[in-house]
Motif scaffolding. Sequence first.
Motif, PDB file in Angstrom:
ATOM      1  N   LYS A 289       0.912  -1.233  -0.050  1.00 14.88           N
ATOM      2  CA  LYS A 289      -0.141  -0.038   0.178  1.00 14.88           C
ATOM      3  C   LYS A 289       0.590   1.111  -0.185  1.00 14.88           C
ATOM      4  N   LYS A 290       1.807   1.088   0.795  1.00 14.57           N
ATOM      5  CA  LYS A 290       2.686   2.484   0.835  1.00 14.57           C
ATOM      6  C   LYS A 290       3.438   2.570  -0.456  1.00 14.57           C
ATOM      7  N   ASN A 295       3.375   6.138  -5.688  1.00 11.25           N
ATOM      8  CA  ASN A 295       3.528   6.064  -7.212  1.00 11.25           C
ATOM      9  C   ASN A 295       4.407   5.166  -7.589  1.00 11.25           C
ATOM     10  N   LEU A 296       4.956   4.401  -7.004  1.00  7.37           N
ATOM     11  CA  LEU A 296       6.025   3.596  -7.671  1.00  7.37           C
ATOM     12  C   LEU A 296       5.292   2.081  -8.470  1.00  7.37           C
ATOM     13  N   ASP A 297       5.847   1.541  -9.095  1.00  6.78           N
ATOM     14  CA  ASP A 297       5.207   0.295  -9.861  1.00  6.78           C
ATOM     15  C   ASP A 297       5.582  -0.906  -9.032  1.00  6.78           C
ATOM     16  N   ILE A 340      13.900  -3.474  -8.540  1.00  8.33           N
ATOM     17  CA  ILE A 340      14.176  -3.133  -6.977  1.00  8.33           C
ATOM     18  C   ILE A 340      14.459  -4.599  -6.651  1.00  8.33           C
ATOM     19  N   THR A 341      15.852  -5.121  -6.266  1.00  9.42           N
ATOM     20  CA  THR A 341      16.243  -6.341  -5.906  1.00  9.42           C
ATOM     21  C   THR A 341      16.593  -6.033  -4.435  1.00  9.42           C
ATOM     22  N   LEU A 342      16.787  -7.230  -3.879  1.00 10.73           N
ATOM     23  CA  LEU A 342      17.164  -7.297  -2.522  1.00 10.73           C
ATOM     24  C   LEU A 342      18.553  -6.612  -2.167  1.00 10.73           C
TER      25      LEU A 342
END
Length: 455
Positions: A289-290, A295-297, A340-342
């Motif tokens: 939700k955050k 507004n991130l994919d 966005i990886t670990l």
Amino acid sequence: MEITVTEIARLWDRTLRKIEEKVNDRAVFASLFEGSYIDEVKGDTLVIVFNSTLATTLMRTKYADLIKDAISEVSETDYKISCVDAESIKDERKEYVEVKKKSVYFQDTSINANLNFDNFVVGDFNREASQAALLVASNPGRMFNPLFLYSNSGLGKTHLLNAIGNSIISSRNPNAKILYITSHDFVDEYIKYVKDESSSENLRDFFKDADVLLFDDVQFLANKVKTEEFFFLVYNDLINKGKQVVITSDKQPVELKGLEERLVTRFSQGLVVKINEPDTLTSEKIFRKKIEAANLDINKFDENVITFFAEKFSKNVRELEGALNRLILTIVTEKHVDRITLDIANKAVLTLDGGKAFSDQLNEQKIISVVANYYNISVSQLTGKIRTGQIVLARHMAMYLIRDVLDLPLKKIGDAFGGRDHTTVMSAIERVEKELKNNPLLINVVEELKKQINE
């Protein structure tokens, strides 16, 4: 002569019947005029609210004369009209309420319009608190008075307080005087009031006009005798008049030390609800939700990133949000970030207070990250479905090390690799164990990886 609310409603109903007779297309009439109403009368002007920006624009450009003629025919008065859409009138009402509240006291406090029930994530840990807050917002002063919410810091108490206020303003009474006040602000304002004998308004009278008091972190009134006495008077005034009071604290009433017994007893007479710590699944929902709110994919986030953040920051939603902000900063400053990886997530939270974070937290995700770095591949490749030789070897090695170092169940190891079956995990581990018996180089690799894992 002042026109009453009932007369305004009757005037608009009769006007709509006249307009309907003159609009040829019934579907157009139903769509554009549905939910419309006269909001207020300003002198000789009627402020009329419509259900969308498009409808409002059409009223101003195409239907204005028709509306004015119909109103004139029904009321026998030459009213001017002002057409506005529903959303803008809500915004105006919020601004009006906040300006009105700020006019004398508590000028630096207001309800946060971004904290509402729609973006409050509900799970088993906070379901009762959410339900109680919704009922209070729907029936202020009529049930659960006071409503007392308590929990550790950062688990949504303040969000629910603001959601109650926003709900009342938007759906029930836009003109309600709703006070959201923290205990720190209350103490500061009371001290200033006592010192300023020339104040033009009595502070207690200011509270008497309130319809709802949302009081955050009441525990900080402890051992402040004079301020607490004043709060007791304010509290009694509101409760006796049937006004809604909602209070939050880090402890339940009976555990509050330094507060008078008479006040603690009154808190307990309402509904007392605890908010527990969220489980990992709910924390994942909150984190998603955050992400959406920023507004991130969400599709660009590896699943293990979401799991990592949810596990690490599940005890405090504020910390979870702060960690996301750190991640956003890292994403913005990094160039060419397609996923966005670990690895990226780890880099983002390394500098957080209390958060040597991922590098110091020995779990399956850390082992996966160390192995991925060693073999010069990404975490998503390691945990994904690619089956090229080097990646498969690294994947098997990671599974083996997780089992060897952490002794996790096979199913949990499989979950860390995209939900692989436990038999697949067992097969991978057995292959590595077999190879270790005959391959000294692989033994050295395992020793080096274990060293890095424990650093």
